[in-house]
Design a protein around this motif. Structure first.
Motif, PDB file in Angstrom:
ATOM      1  N   PRO A 153      22.218  12.450  18.067  1.00  0.00           N
ATOM      2  CA  PRO A 153      22.866  11.203  18.484  1.00  0.00           C
ATOM      3  C   PRO A 153      22.143   9.985  17.919  1.00  0.00           C
ATOM      4  O   PRO A 153      21.011  10.065  17.438  1.00  0.00           O
ATOM      5  CB  PRO A 153      22.765  11.252  20.006  1.00  0.00           C
ATOM      6  CG  PRO A 153      21.531  12.053  20.262  1.00  0.00           C
ATOM      7  CD  PRO A 153      21.473  13.082  19.167  1.00  0.00           C
ATOM      8  N   MET A 154      22.808   8.835  18.026  1.00  0.00           N
ATOM      9  CA  MET A 154      22.248   7.584  17.527  1.00  0.00           C
ATOM     10  C   MET A 154      22.532   6.495  18.550  1.00  0.00           C
ATOM     11  O   MET A 154      23.648   6.395  19.076  1.00  0.00           O
ATOM     12  CB  MET A 154      22.886   7.234  16.176  1.00  0.00           C
ATOM     13  CG  MET A 154      22.308   6.029  15.495  1.00  0.00           C
ATOM     14  SD  MET A 154      23.065   5.817  13.855  1.00  0.00           S
ATOM     15  CE  MET A 154      22.117   4.432  13.254  1.00  0.00           C
ATOM     16  N   ARG A 155      21.533   5.698  18.847  1.00  0.00           N
ATOM     17  CA  ARG A 155      21.724   4.618  19.816  1.00  0.00           C
ATOM     18  C   ARG A 155      22.432   3.445  19.133  1.00  0.00           C
ATOM     19  O   ARG A 155      22.003   2.969  18.085  1.00  0.00           O
ATOM     20  CB  ARG A 155      20.379   4.166  20.364  1.00  0.00           C
ATOM     21  CG  ARG A 155      20.488   3.087  21.434  1.00  0.00           C
ATOM     22  CD  ARG A 155      19.124   2.745  21.987  1.00  0.00           C
ATOM     23  NE  ARG A 155      18.539   3.885  22.683  1.00  0.00           N
ATOM     24  CZ  ARG A 155      17.332   3.852  23.240  1.00  0.00           C
ATOM     25  NH1 ARG A 155      16.586   2.756  23.162  1.00  0.00           N
ATOM     26  NH2 ARG A 155      16.861   4.919  23.858  1.00  0.00           N
ATOM     27  N   VAL A 156      23.534   2.988  19.738  1.00  0.00           N
ATOM     28  CA  VAL A 156      24.298   1.868  19.168  1.00  0.00           C
ATOM     29  C   VAL A 156      24.484   0.786  20.224  1.00  0.00           C
ATOM     30  O   VAL A 156      24.360   1.038  21.418  1.00  0.00           O
ATOM     31  CB  VAL A 156      25.670   2.346  18.644  1.00  0.00           C
ATOM     32  CG1 VAL A 156      25.482   3.262  17.464  1.00  0.00           C
ATOM     33  CG2 VAL A 156      26.466   3.040  19.735  1.00  0.00           C
ATOM     34  N   VAL A 212      33.231   0.348   8.232  1.00  0.00           N
ATOM     35  CA  VAL A 212      33.171  -0.711   7.229  1.00  0.00           C
ATOM     36  C   VAL A 212      32.745  -2.041   7.838  1.00  0.00           C
ATOM     37  O   VAL A 212      32.164  -2.893   7.162  1.00  0.00           O
ATOM     38  CB  VAL A 212      34.542  -0.840   6.518  1.00  0.00           C
ATOM     39  CG1 VAL A 212      35.576  -1.448   7.449  1.00  0.00           C
ATOM     40  CG2 VAL A 212      34.421  -1.640   5.241  1.00  0.00           C
ATOM     41  N   MET A 213      32.981  -2.250   9.138  1.00  0.00           N
ATOM     42  CA  MET A 213      32.649  -3.518   9.771  1.00  0.00           C
ATOM     43  C   MET A 213      31.144  -3.718   9.934  1.00  0.00           C
ATOM     44  O   MET A 213      30.633  -4.830   9.796  1.00  0.00           O
ATOM     45  CB  MET A 213      33.330  -3.608  11.139  1.00  0.00           C
ATOM     46  CG  MET A 213      32.947  -4.840  11.951  1.00  0.00           C
ATOM     47  SD  MET A 213      33.246  -6.398  11.078  1.00  0.00           S
ATOM     48  CE  MET A 213      35.039  -6.453  11.132  1.00  0.00           C
ATOM     49  N   SER A 214      30.413  -2.659  10.223  1.00  0.00           N
ATOM     50  CA  SER A 214      28.999  -2.824  10.545  1.00  0.00           C
ATOM     51  C   SER A 214      28.104  -2.865   9.317  1.00  0.00           C
ATOM     52  O   SER A 214      26.892  -2.872   9.435  1.00  0.00           O
ATOM     53  CB  SER A 214      28.533  -1.698  11.474  1.00  0.00           C
ATOM     54  OG  SER A 214      28.627  -0.459  10.814  1.00  0.00           O
ATOM     55  N   LYS A 262      30.028  -2.481  15.305  1.00  0.00           N
ATOM     56  CA  LYS A 262      29.775  -3.916  15.402  1.00  0.00           C
ATOM     57  C   LYS A 262      28.854  -4.373  14.282  1.00  0.00           C
ATOM     58  O   LYS A 262      28.036  -3.601  13.774  1.00  0.00           O
ATOM     59  CB  LYS A 262      29.133  -4.265  16.745  1.00  0.00           C
ATOM     60  CG  LYS A 262      30.041  -4.100  17.945  1.00  0.00           C
ATOM     61  CD  LYS A 262      29.328  -4.535  19.222  1.00  0.00           C
ATOM     62  CE  LYS A 262      30.237  -4.401  20.438  1.00  0.00           C
ATOM     63  NZ  LYS A 262      29.556  -4.836  21.692  1.00  0.00           N
ATOM     64  N   HIS A 263      29.016  -5.658  13.931  1.00  0.00           N
ATOM     65  CA  HIS A 263      28.099  -6.300  12.995  1.00  0.00           C
ATOM     66  C   HIS A 263      27.804  -7.691  13.541  1.00  0.00           C
ATOM     67  O   HIS A 263      28.730  -8.414  13.936  1.00  0.00           O
ATOM     68  CB  HIS A 263      28.711  -6.393  11.600  1.00  0.00           C
ATOM     69  CG  HIS A 263      27.735  -6.803  10.545  1.00  0.00           C
ATOM     70  ND1 HIS A 263      27.338  -8.106  10.356  1.00  0.00           N
ATOM     71  CD2 HIS A 263      27.058  -6.064   9.628  1.00  0.00           C
ATOM     72  CE1 HIS A 263      26.466  -8.158   9.361  1.00  0.00           C
ATOM     73  NE2 HIS A 263      26.282  -6.932   8.900  1.00  0.00           N
ATOM     74  N   PRO A 264      26.540  -8.093  13.608  1.00  0.00           N
ATOM     75  CA  PRO A 264      26.211  -9.379  14.239  1.00  0.00           C
ATOM     76  C   PRO A 264      26.844 -10.585  13.554  1.00  0.00           C
ATOM     77  O   PRO A 264      27.053 -11.616  14.196  1.00  0.00           O
ATOM     78  CB  PRO A 264      24.682  -9.433  14.153  1.00  0.00           C
ATOM     79  CG  PRO A 264      24.315  -8.462  13.077  1.00  0.00           C
ATOM     80  CD  PRO A 264      25.340  -7.390  13.132  1.00  0.00           C
ATOM     81  N   TYR A 267      29.446   4.371   4.353  1.00  0.00           N
ATOM     82  CA  TYR A 267      28.901   5.675   4.694  1.00  0.00           C
ATOM     83  C   TYR A 267      27.573   5.639   5.444  1.00  0.00           C
ATOM     84  O   TYR A 267      26.954   6.661   5.639  1.00  0.00           O
ATOM     85  CB  TYR A 267      28.743   6.501   3.416  1.00  0.00           C
ATOM     86  CG  TYR A 267      30.064   6.760   2.741  1.00  0.00           C
ATOM     87  CD1 TYR A 267      30.955   7.677   3.275  1.00  0.00           C
ATOM     88  CD2 TYR A 267      30.429   6.071   1.603  1.00  0.00           C
ATOM     89  CE1 TYR A 267      32.177   7.914   2.677  1.00  0.00           C
ATOM     90  CE2 TYR A 267      31.648   6.297   0.995  1.00  0.00           C
ATOM     91  CZ  TYR A 267      32.518   7.222   1.535  1.00  0.00           C
ATOM     92  OH  TYR A 267      33.725   7.450   0.944  1.00  0.00           O
ATOM     93  N   ARG A 268      27.084   4.472   5.861  1.00  0.00           N
ATOM     94  CA  ARG A 268      25.786   4.437   6.525  1.00  0.00           C
ATOM     95  C   ARG A 268      25.833   3.751   7.885  1.00  0.00           C
ATOM     96  O   ARG A 268      24.807   3.540   8.504  1.00  0.00           O
ATOM     97  CB  ARG A 268      24.771   3.718   5.634  1.00  0.00           C
ATOM     98  CG  ARG A 268      24.534   4.420   4.314  1.00  0.00           C
ATOM     99  CD  ARG A 268      23.548   3.663   3.460  1.00  0.00           C
ATOM    100  NE  ARG A 268      23.391   4.299   2.170  1.00  0.00           N
ATOM    101  CZ  ARG A 268      22.690   3.800   1.166  1.00  0.00           C
ATOM    102  NH1 ARG A 268      22.073   2.645   1.313  1.00  0.00           N
ATOM    103  NH2 ARG A 268      22.599   4.434   0.024  1.00  0.00           N
TER     104      ARG A 268
END
Length: 396
Positions: free
Chosen positions: A393-396, A299-301, A327-329, A309-310
């Motif tokens: 995988p996903m780069r975070v 929910v934060m990002s 994270k969210h900027p 959900y995304r």
């Protein structure tokens, strides 16, 4: 003499009336059959005949057929009474509406002329005159049923397709992913579906898929049809004569489905599936706890806090325990710790929370994540060992 002639005319009229073909069915039974037919019929059609259900009466058997030119379904309708034989084509949804409002009342269906059909509900509680299309215009397939490929008892076909259908791609660019790959080998058989991000494989026969493998791609619309109307039903798969690599015929009690296959080369999904011999770390998760932690972190990002959900999330080590972060900027950072231990030597990794949640929703019981490295595909295992689920995988 006049009386005698009048009597004879009445008798001949009654004979002609009795000789007219008709069928009597319960409205509820016809409505149930038309649910299948109207699922196949497209709502918008260039040609009126493609909006029609083809009704064919032969003896005491009434069959309803519908098509979208890729799928053709034929359903047998339970008959209360019938005389003669006829073939007609009526608008599928109009006919379904009449059957639905009739409920348990009987419908008497009787052709009046070549372009008009009469339908009477019960004891003339309602009467309809429905415009009919000429049956010769209906694009009925003429190919014969070919050899048997395989039998699926007690709804096994519908259940097997349901295990992987959530992973079918909806993108039209890679059209060959818009279905389920039915792969038959000399040592095993399986259903496979992938959208390029997630992959699911249901192995239902033999020790492992191997040898000379035959792959048929069943379109998404056919898969949903078989899932919805094949629960608990025996089914058999046949080739279609003259189109062995292009079509299938699926036979269930009272239902025949003939479908075109997706012609194309399905990707080699074994290449992205982690190999058993490759070193990996296992993370055991309680499924309910994992779902809650993913939602709390994701929910934060999101720029919209109500959409969870995304988001991109990462799994990492927090004091020897598994933690999920995001994270969210503009909003900051979220950390959701869990009770399960973090495996020694494992690297943190990221993934799409929506895809992971969709996979966990399909799992049975608690799950195990097997990961080799931060950029390697993730294997997700549950209590059902016939299933293989892989997440990119996903780069975070």
């Amino acid at each position: 003499m006049n009386v005698a002639f009048a009597t004879n005319d009445v008798a001949r009229s009654e004979l002609r009336e009795a000789a007219k073909p008709f069928v009597t069915v319960e409205g509820r039974a016809l409505a149930k059959a038309l649910q299948v037919v109207n699922y196949v019929i497209e709502r918008r059609n260039t040609y009126p005949i493609l909006a029609c259900a083809r009704l064919e009466l032969r003896g005491s058997t009434l069959r309803a057929t519908g098509t979208d030119l890729d799928i053709e379904v034929t359903v047998e309708v339970d008959v209360n009474d019938a005389t003669g034989a006829f073939v007609t084509c009526l608008d599928g949804r109009a006919l379904a509406g009449i059957a639905r409002v009739a409920g348990t009342a009987l419908l008497r269906i009787e052709p009046i002329s070549k372009d008009l059909v009469g339908i009477v509900v019960g004891d003339r509680e309602a009467a309809y005159e429905v415009i009919a299309q000429h049956p010769d215009s209906f694009p009925l397939t003429s190919s014969k049923r070919g050899r048997l490929i395989e039998r699926f008892p007690d709804g096994a076909l519908a259940a097997g397709l349901a295990r992987v259908s959530h992973y079918i791609s909806t993108e039209e660019t890679r059209y060959y992913l818009n279905g389920v790959a039915w792969q038959l080998g000399t040592t095993g058989a399986r259903f496979v579906a992938t959208d390029g991000h997630r992959l699911a494989s249901y192995h239902y026969s033999g020790p492992a898929l191997g040898g000379n493998v035959k792959c048929r791609i069943i379109p998404r619309k056919t898969v949903v049809l078989l899932e919805r109307f094949g629960i608990g039903q025996d089914a058999s798969m046949h080739v279609v004569e003259g189109a062995e690599d292009e079509a299938l015929e699926i036979v269930q009690p009272g239902l025949v489905v003939r479908t075109k296959l997706i012609v194309g080369t399905y990707p080699d999904t074994d290449r992205v599936t982690p190999k058993p011999e490759r070193p990996k770390h296992a993370i055991s998760l309680r499924r309910a706890e994992a779902v809650a932690a993913i939602k709390r972190a994701a929910v934060m990002s999101q720029s919209n806090p109500n959409s969870v959900y995304r988001a991109a999330i990462r799994f990492f080590d927090l004091d020897g325990k598994v933690a999920i972060g995001a994270k969210h900027p503009d909003h900051g950072e979220a950390i959701a710790p869990m009770s399960c231990p973090w495996p020694v030597g494992a690297s943190e990794f990221g993934m799409n929370s929506a895809y992971l949640l969709s996979i966990l929703d399909q799992c049975q019981g608690d799950v195990t994540l097997e990961v080799s490295g931060s950029r390697d595909p993730l294997m997700i295992l549950d209590e059902d060992r016939s299933m293989t689920r892989v997440l990119m995988p996903m780069r975070v």
